[in-house]
Scaffold this motif. Structure first.
Motif, PDB file in Angstrom:
ATOM      1  N   UNK A  31      65.964 -57.128  13.793  1.00  0.00           N
ATOM      2  CA  UNK A  31      65.377 -57.016  15.248  1.00  0.00           C
ATOM      3  C   UNK A  31      66.187 -57.861  16.003  1.00  0.00           C
ATOM      4  N   UNK A  32      66.523 -59.035  15.612  1.00  0.00           N
ATOM      5  CA  UNK A  32      67.361 -60.041  16.354  1.00  0.00           C
ATOM      6  C   UNK A  32      68.761 -59.524  16.624  1.00  0.00           C
ATOM      7  N   UNK A  33      69.230 -58.732  15.605  1.00  0.00           N
ATOM      8  CA  UNK A  33      70.584 -58.073  15.561  1.00  0.00           C
ATOM      9  C   UNK A  33      70.650 -57.022  16.615  1.00  0.00           C
ATOM     10  N   UNK A  34      69.758 -55.969  16.733  1.00  0.00           N
ATOM     11  CA  UNK A  34      69.807 -55.007  17.471  1.00  0.00           C
ATOM     12  C   UNK A  34      68.336 -54.584  17.661  1.00  0.00           C
ATOM     13  N   UNK A  35      67.904 -54.251  18.929  1.00  0.00           N
ATOM     14  CA  UNK A  35      66.582 -53.846  19.369  1.00  0.00           C
ATOM     15  C   UNK A  35      66.608 -52.645  20.413  1.00  0.00           C
ATOM     16  N   UNK A  36      65.565 -52.159  20.216  1.00  0.00           N
ATOM     17  CA  UNK A  36      65.495 -50.929  21.031  1.00  0.00           C
ATOM     18  C   UNK A  36      64.483 -51.538  22.586  1.00  0.00           C
ATOM     19  N   UNK A  37      65.038 -50.981  23.569  1.00  0.00           N
ATOM     20  CA  UNK A  37      64.338 -51.184  24.828  1.00  0.00           C
ATOM     21  C   UNK A  37      63.422 -50.349  25.206  1.00  0.00           C
ATOM     22  N   UNK A  38      62.008 -50.359  25.116  1.00  0.00           N
ATOM     23  CA  UNK A  38      61.104 -49.226  25.165  1.00  0.00           C
ATOM     24  C   UNK A  38      61.311 -48.604  26.799  1.00  0.00           C
ATOM     25  N   UNK A  39      61.728 -47.502  26.977  1.00  0.00           N
ATOM     26  CA  UNK A  39      61.638 -46.737  28.183  1.00  0.00           C
ATOM     27  C   UNK A  39      60.859 -45.648  28.038  1.00  0.00           C
ATOM     28  N   UNK A  40      59.560 -45.633  28.700  1.00  0.00           N
ATOM     29  CA  UNK A  40      58.543 -44.888  28.774  1.00  0.00           C
ATOM     30  C   UNK A  40      58.125 -44.454  27.381  1.00  0.00           C
ATOM     31  N   UNK A  41      57.834 -45.566  26.485  1.00  0.00           N
ATOM     32  CA  UNK A  41      57.001 -45.544  25.317  1.00  0.00           C
ATOM     33  C   UNK A  41      56.649 -46.982  24.800  1.00  0.00           C
ATOM     34  N   UNK A  42      55.438 -47.239  24.115  1.00  0.00           N
ATOM     35  CA  UNK A  42      54.932 -48.297  23.456  1.00  0.00           C
ATOM     36  C   UNK A  42      55.912 -48.588  22.305  1.00  0.00           C
ATOM     37  N   UNK A  43      56.452 -49.905  22.215  1.00  0.00           N
ATOM     38  CA  UNK A  43      57.093 -50.250  20.824  1.00  0.00           C
ATOM     39  C   UNK A  43      56.147 -51.239  20.172  1.00  0.00           C
ATOM     40  N   UNK A  44      56.088 -50.961  18.872  1.00  0.00           N
ATOM     41  CA  UNK A  44      55.332 -51.870  18.086  1.00  0.00           C
ATOM     42  C   UNK A  44      56.212 -52.386  16.961  1.00  0.00           C
ATOM     43  N   UNK A  45      56.445 -53.612  16.555  1.00  0.00           N
ATOM     44  CA  UNK A  45      57.210 -54.004  15.343  1.00  0.00           C
ATOM     45  C   UNK A  45      56.378 -54.749  14.317  1.00  0.00           C
ATOM     46  N   UNK A  46      56.404 -54.153  13.365  1.00  0.00           N
ATOM     47  CA  UNK A  46      55.597 -54.419  11.991  1.00  0.00           C
ATOM     48  C   UNK A  46      56.657 -54.327  10.779  1.00  0.00           C
TER      49      UNK A  46
END
Length: 110
Positions: A31-46
């Motif tokens: 996640x630190x190396x590359x992450x998605x920016x939520x645009x129009x959706x909810x992002x959950x990281x597990x």
């Protein structure tokens, strides 16, 4: 059935599944190396290995699109969710690597 959705087609899938979330199952260093920016959706990281213990944090009535590096781990999580009562589940085919190529070239590839 688990939908296979390419990153370039995710907006259309999300539009057809109101209230959907994107579940990123990669590990913290990823996640630190590359992450998605939520645009129009909810992002959950597990992280994948924590999903069984944190299953109650997810709503089985909400559609879920799973994301990982290339799509293998997210497919396993998608199958796990489907087997545990989640009605609408998708795998983001190609993972964040394809996301960088198809959706957002600002997302680093690793």
């Amino acid at each position: 059935m688990i939908d296979q959705v390419r990153p370039r087609d995710l907006d259309a899938w999300l539009a057809g599944h109101p209230g959907a979330i994107v579940l990123d199952v990669r590990e913290l260093p990823e996640l630190r190396a590359a992450s998605v920016q939520p645009q129009g959706f909810e992002l959950v990281a597990i992280p994948m290995n924590e999903v069984p213990a944190r299953l109650a944090a997810l709503d089985p009535d909400r559609p879920v699109a799973c994301l990982c590096h290339h799509g293998a781990r997210s497919m396993r999580v998608a199958m796990f969710l489907a087997q545990n009562g989640f009605g609408t589940v998708a795998n983001i085919a190609g993972g964040i690597d394809a996301w960088s190529q198809e959706r957002d070239p600002a997302v680093p590839r690793y």
